[in-house]
Design an enzyme around this catalytic site. Structure first.
Site, PDB file in Angstrom:
ATOM      1  N   TYR A  65      -3.860   8.191 -13.161  1.00 40.85           N
ATOM      2  CA  TYR A  65      -3.130   9.454 -12.987  1.00 40.85           C
ATOM      3  C   TYR A  65      -3.646  10.523 -13.950  1.00 40.85           C
ATOM      4  O   TYR A  65      -3.700  11.700 -13.613  1.00 40.85           O
ATOM      5  CB  TYR A  65      -1.614   9.237 -13.138  1.00 40.85           C
ATOM      6  CG  TYR A  65      -0.998   8.745 -11.850  1.00 40.85           C
ATOM      7  CD1 TYR A  65      -0.711   9.628 -10.811  1.00 40.85           C
ATOM      8  CD2 TYR A  65      -0.751   7.396 -11.645  1.00 40.85           C
ATOM      9  CE1 TYR A  65      -0.181   9.183  -9.617  1.00 40.85           C
ATOM     10  CE2 TYR A  65      -0.214   6.937 -10.449  1.00 40.85           C
ATOM     11  CZ  TYR A  65       0.065   7.842  -9.447  1.00 40.85           C
ATOM     12  OH  TYR A  65       0.579   7.403  -8.246  1.00 40.85           O
ATOM     13  N   ARG A  68      -6.535  11.993 -12.308  1.00 39.72           N
ATOM     14  CA  ARG A  68      -6.133  12.885 -11.210  1.00 39.72           C
ATOM     15  C   ARG A  68      -5.529  14.186 -11.754  1.00 39.72           C
ATOM     16  O   ARG A  68      -5.719  15.252 -11.173  1.00 39.72           O
ATOM     17  CB  ARG A  68      -5.148  12.168 -10.268  1.00 39.72           C
ATOM     18  CG  ARG A  68      -5.829  11.054  -9.475  1.00 39.72           C
ATOM     19  CD  ARG A  68      -4.892  10.389  -8.496  1.00 39.72           C
ATOM     20  NE  ARG A  68      -4.668  11.152  -7.267  1.00 39.72           N
ATOM     21  CZ  ARG A  68      -5.401  11.038  -6.173  1.00 39.72           C
ATOM     22  NH1 ARG A  68      -6.427  10.230  -6.136  1.00 39.72           N
ATOM     23  NH2 ARG A  68      -5.103  11.739  -5.092  1.00 39.72           N
ATOM     24  N   ASN A 100       2.374  16.377  -1.299  1.00 40.07           N
ATOM     25  CA  ASN A 100       1.371  16.468  -2.366  1.00 40.07           C
ATOM     26  C   ASN A 100       2.041  16.524  -3.735  1.00 40.07           C
ATOM     27  O   ASN A 100       3.111  17.111  -3.889  1.00 40.07           O
ATOM     28  CB  ASN A 100       0.488  17.699  -2.156  1.00 40.07           C
ATOM     29  CG  ASN A 100      -0.252  17.623  -0.837  1.00 40.07           C
ATOM     30  OD1 ASN A 100      -0.325  16.548  -0.246  1.00 40.07           O
ATOM     31  ND2 ASN A 100      -0.773  18.735  -0.365  1.00 40.07           N
ATOM     32  N   VAL A 101       1.355  15.937  -4.697  1.00 42.71           N
ATOM     33  CA  VAL A 101       1.924  15.845  -6.045  1.00 42.71           C
ATOM     34  C   VAL A 101       1.158  16.762  -7.003  1.00 42.71           C
ATOM     35  O   VAL A 101       1.259  16.626  -8.217  1.00 42.71           O
ATOM     36  CB  VAL A 101       1.890  14.374  -6.534  1.00 42.71           C
ATOM     37  CG1 VAL A 101       2.839  13.506  -5.725  1.00 42.71           C
ATOM     38  CG2 VAL A 101       0.471  13.786  -6.482  1.00 42.71           C
ATOM     39  N   HIS A 117       7.188  13.697  -2.814  1.00 42.88           N
ATOM     40  CA  HIS A 117       6.673  12.545  -3.569  1.00 42.88           C
ATOM     41  C   HIS A 117       6.518  12.834  -5.059  1.00 42.88           C
ATOM     42  O   HIS A 117       5.758  12.165  -5.751  1.00 42.88           O
ATOM     43  CB  HIS A 117       5.317  12.093  -2.981  1.00 42.88           C
ATOM     44  CG  HIS A 117       5.439  11.457  -1.620  1.00 42.88           C
ATOM     45  ND1 HIS A 117       4.383  11.327  -0.751  1.00 42.88           N
ATOM     46  CD2 HIS A 117       6.505  10.892  -0.999  1.00 42.88           C
ATOM     47  CE1 HIS A 117       4.804  10.719   0.359  1.00 42.88           C
ATOM     48  NE2 HIS A 117       6.072  10.464   0.230  1.00 42.88           N
ATOM     49  N   THR A 185      -1.878  16.073   7.179  1.00 41.07           N
ATOM     50  CA  THR A 185      -1.319  14.742   6.871  1.00 41.07           C
ATOM     51  C   THR A 185      -1.699  13.753   7.967  1.00 41.07           C
ATOM     52  O   THR A 185      -1.698  14.107   9.152  1.00 41.07           O
ATOM     53  CB  THR A 185       0.224  14.785   6.703  1.00 41.07           C
ATOM     54  OG1 THR A 185       0.697  13.448   6.502  1.00 41.07           O
ATOM     55  CG2 THR A 185       0.952  15.421   7.875  1.00 41.07           C
ATOM     56  N   SER A 186      -2.011  12.517   7.533  1.00 47.96           N
ATOM     57  CA  SER A 186      -2.363  11.489   8.516  1.00 47.96           C
ATOM     58  C   SER A 186      -1.111  10.965   9.216  1.00 47.96           C
ATOM     59  O   SER A 186      -1.212  10.211  10.186  1.00 47.96           O
ATOM     60  CB  SER A 186      -3.103  10.339   7.830  1.00 47.96           C
ATOM     61  OG  SER A 186      -2.281   9.782   6.822  1.00 47.96           O
TER      62      SER A 186
HETATM   63  P1  OAD Z   1      -3.968  11.075   3.940  1.00 43.65           P
HETATM   64  O1  OAD Z   1      -5.107  10.890   3.011  1.00 43.65           O
HETATM   65  O2  OAD Z   1      -3.363   9.874   4.581  1.00 43.65           O
HETATM   66  O3  OAD Z   1      -4.394  12.037   5.134  1.00 43.65           O
HETATM   67  C1  OAD Z   1      -5.087  13.220   4.912  1.00 43.65           C
HETATM   68  C2  OAD Z   1      -5.155  13.960   6.226  1.00 43.65           C
HETATM   69  O4  OAD Z   1      -5.751  15.208   5.958  1.00 43.65           O
HETATM   70  C3  OAD Z   1      -6.023  13.288   7.301  1.00 43.65           C
HETATM   71  O5  OAD Z   1      -5.303  13.265   8.522  1.00 43.65           O
HETATM   72  C4  OAD Z   1      -7.252  14.196   7.402  1.00 43.65           C
HETATM   73  O6  OAD Z   1      -7.785  14.262   8.721  1.00 43.65           O
HETATM   74  C5  OAD Z   1      -6.641  15.524   6.996  1.00 43.65           C
HETATM   75  N1  OAD Z   1      -7.603  16.498   6.443  1.00 43.65           N
HETATM   76  C6  OAD Z   1      -8.762  16.283   5.775  1.00 43.65           C
HETATM   77  N2  OAD Z   1      -9.314  17.443   5.412  1.00 43.65           N
HETATM   78  C7  OAD Z   1      -8.486  18.422   5.849  1.00 43.65           C
HETATM   79  C8  OAD Z   1      -8.505  19.852   5.780  1.00 43.65           C
HETATM   80  N3  OAD Z   1      -9.483  20.525   5.177  1.00 43.65           N
HETATM   81  N4  OAD Z   1      -7.472  20.519   6.345  1.00 43.65           N
HETATM   82  C9  OAD Z   1      -6.453  19.869   6.951  1.00 43.65           C
HETATM   83  N5  OAD Z   1      -6.392  18.544   7.054  1.00 43.65           N
HETATM   84  C10 OAD Z   1      -7.397  17.818   6.508  1.00 43.65           C
HETATM   85  O7  OAD Z   1      -2.887  11.921   3.133  1.00 43.65           O
HETATM   86  P2  OAD Z   1      -1.343  12.151   3.409  1.00 43.65           P
HETATM   87  O8  OAD Z   1      -1.012  12.165   4.851  1.00 43.65           O
HETATM   88  O9  OAD Z   1      -0.935  13.303   2.569  1.00 43.65           O
HETATM   89  O10 OAD Z   1       2.123   8.936  -0.790  1.00 43.65           O
HETATM   90  O11 OAD Z   1      -0.733  10.846   2.781  1.00 43.65           O
HETATM   91  C11 OAD Z   1       0.652  10.754   2.749  1.00 43.65           C
HETATM   92  C12 OAD Z   1       1.096  10.008   1.569  1.00 43.65           C
HETATM   93  O12 OAD Z   1       0.416   8.762   1.519  1.00 43.65           O
HETATM   94  C13 OAD Z   1       0.742  10.620   0.217  1.00 43.65           C
HETATM   95  O13 OAD Z   1       1.685  11.551  -0.216  1.00 43.65           O
HETATM   96  C14 OAD Z   1       0.769   9.434  -0.661  1.00 43.65           C
HETATM   97  C15 OAD Z   1      -0.071   8.572   0.222  1.00 43.65           C
HETATM   98  O14 OAD Z   1      -0.209   7.313   0.008  1.00 43.65           O
HETATM   99  C16 OAD Z   1       2.524   8.369  -1.920  1.00 43.65           C
HETATM  100  O15 OAD Z   1       1.852   8.370  -2.924  1.00 43.65           O
HETATM  101  C17 OAD Z   1       3.880   7.754  -1.829  1.00 43.65           C
END
Ligand code: OAD
Length: 248
Positions: A65, A68, A100-101, A117, A185-186
């Site tokens: 962390y 990061r 996002n954190v 989060h 977000t994925s």
């Molecule tokens: P992910 O890493 O799972 O997903 C990132 C998403 O961003 C993917 O769908 C990519 O296609 C998309 N992406 C990449 N570049 C991009 C751009 N320039 N513009 C828009 N989208 C783009 O991240 P999160 O969905 O945020 O939780 O993950 C959710 C949570 O899972 C996080 O908050 C964290 C993680 O594990 C905890 O820590 C509890």
């Protein structure tokens, strides 16, 4: 930009936006599921961001962390964050929920951010005390000044519950909205990922912004395929233009 989307946004009573780590990708912060580099290449974030990992090896997790945090401190909000901050003033009512954190939405000027989060720039004691000052010069992780327990980042780890007040505020906004955006977000981590379906159940429009397909894409009413740093400024510009033409 699709004129039907702009008309829907201009007429919307309450727009909610859920952002994920893709929103910060263009600020140079790797997304959660991107491969890690350097020292950390051998670990997956899913294996470090857990209570078990911290129990097993608190120093390793603290150091990850800390690394990061350095990345976040050196980063700047990108055009997507700036456009989101502008949307707050362009829409009738706007609620921002972020997974996002990194605090980049606040640094871009978004006035109110629901941090689903937590935030890595804050720490807290494992026994529950807030940590206003953190002494990084001694052993890692540092200890709580009040009770001596280890400090940890003030984030929600896998297998931990979202704080009750945060979850309640976010779900109330989603229940009230007529448009929900899922940006960068994925959409695989619950309960955040479920907010989109929750909004759709009561008839809200779902708009996705992502360069890659996700489990939400098929169900989305509008899927804007591209990076948020490109799509969001276009969206804000279209809303600004529409607003100006209505005023003249
Ligand atoms: P992910 O890493 O799972 O997903 C990132 C998403 O961003 C993917 O769908 C990519 O296609 C998309 N992406 C990449 N570049 C991009 C751009 N320039 N513009 C828009 N989208 C783009 O991240 P999160 O969905 O945020 O939780 O993950 C959710 C949570 O899972 C996080 O908050 C964290 C993680 O594990 C905890 O820590 C509890």
């Amino acid at each position: 930009m699709d004129p039907a989307l702009i008309a829907a946004l201009a007429g919307a009573r309450h727009v909610v936006m859920l952002t994920g780590s893709g929103t910060s990708a263009e600020s140079g912060i790797p997304t959660f599921r991107d491969a890690q580099t350097g020292l950390w290449a051998q670990y997956r974030p899913e294996d470090l961001a857990t209570p078990e990992a911290f129990e097993r090896n608190p120093r390793l997790v603290w150091d990850w962390y800390a690394c990061r945090r350095e990345l976040v401190e050196a980063a700047r909000p990108n055009a997507g964050h700036d456009a989101i901050a502008e949307l707050d003033g362009l829409l009738h009512r706007f609620t921002l929920i972020t997974q996002n954190v990194d605090g980049l939405h606040q640094r871009a000027g978004s006035p109110t951010v629901i941090e689903f989060h937590g935030n890595i720039m804050r720490s807290r004691c494992t026994a529950g005390h807030p940590a206003d000052t953190v002494d990084e010069s001694g052993p890692r992780p540092p200890r709580c000044r009040r009770c001596g327990a280890l400090l940890r980042p003030d984030v929600v780890w896998f297998d931990e519950a979202i704080p009750g007040d945060v979850l309640a505020t976010a779900t109330a906004a989603v229940d009230d909205c007529d448009v929900l955006f899922a940006v960068g977000t994925s959409a695989v981590v619950q309960p955040a990922a479920g907010l989109a379906a929750q909004a759709q159940r009561h008839g809200a429009l779902l708009v996705e912004i992502n360069p890659a397909p996700t489990p939400l894409t098929e169900a989305a009413d509008f899927a804007l395929t591209g990076p948020s740093g490109c799509m969001l400024p276009k969206l804000a510009a279209a809303l600004r233009t529409r607003r100006q033409s209505c005023l003249t």
